[in-house]
Design a protein around this motif. Structure first.
Motif, short mmCIF file in Angstrom:
data_model
loop_
_atom_site.label_atom_id
_atom_site.label_comp_id
_atom_site.label_asym_id
_atom_site.label_seq_id
_atom_site.Cartn_x
_atom_site.Cartn_y
_atom_site.Cartn_z
N GLY A 110 0.86 -1.18 0.00
CA GLY A 110 0.00 0.00 0.00
C GLY A 110 0.89 1.23 0.00
O GLY A 110 1.75 1.37 -0.87
N ASP A 111 0.73 2.10 1.01
CA ASP A 111 1.62 3.27 1.11
C ASP A 111 2.66 3.08 2.21
O ASP A 111 3.35 4.02 2.60
CB ASP A 111 0.80 4.54 1.38
N ASP A 112 2.75 1.86 2.74
CA ASP A 112 3.71 1.61 3.82
C ASP A 112 5.01 1.02 3.27
O ASP A 112 4.98 0.09 2.47
CB ASP A 112 3.13 0.60 4.83
N VAL A 113 6.12 1.58 3.73
CA VAL A 113 7.43 1.02 3.43
C VAL A 113 7.84 0.17 4.63
O VAL A 113 7.85 0.66 5.77
CB VAL A 113 8.47 2.12 3.17
N LEU A 114 8.15 -1.08 4.37
CA LEU A 114 8.49 -2.03 5.43
C LEU A 114 9.94 -2.47 5.27
O LEU A 114 10.42 -2.66 4.15
CB LEU A 114 7.58 -3.26 5.34
#
Ligand code: FES
Length: 108
Positions: A94-98
């Motif tokens: 999604g819009d999360d950087v992990l």
């Protein structure tokens, strides 16, 4: 794998390292030529944040003494640094950087 959220993808701009604390560690997230990289935000030569340096040709340069580190492997490409800096798996959901700090990318 042990993914932890680092930042929003929308926080990132090309070749502008984004420094973020993940757990106990400061990590520089770098977007470069359509790829994402995560590297410990500390030079192996001194207590200097790599995120303050320039990104060129898939490397990040320490502003203090000019050593460059390969964003893919963490390898030190120039003196005075001789030791690598850990680099980590990174992905976008999604819009999360992990990032996965528990499983540094091995250069072997
Ligand atoms: S502190 Fe980074 S090269 Fe010296």
């Amino acid at each position: 794998m042990n993914w932890a959220r680092a930042c929003f993808a929308s926080d990132l701009e090309d070749d502008k390292p984004f420094s973020v604390e993940v757990g106990d560690e400061l990590v520089a997230i770098v977007q470069h030529e359509g790829e994402l990289f995560a590297i410990r935000d500390q030079c192996s030569h001194g207590r200097v944040m790599l995120s303050l340096g320039e990104v060129v040709d898939c490397t990040i340069e320490c502003f203090a003494h000019g050593s460059r580190f390969d964003l893919r492997t963490g390898e030190a490409l120039d003196l005075p640094a001789t030791q690598p800096v850990p680099v980590y798996p990174v992905k976008v959901e999604g819009d999360d950087v992990l990032v996965d700090l528990a499983n540094p990318i091995s250069t072997n």
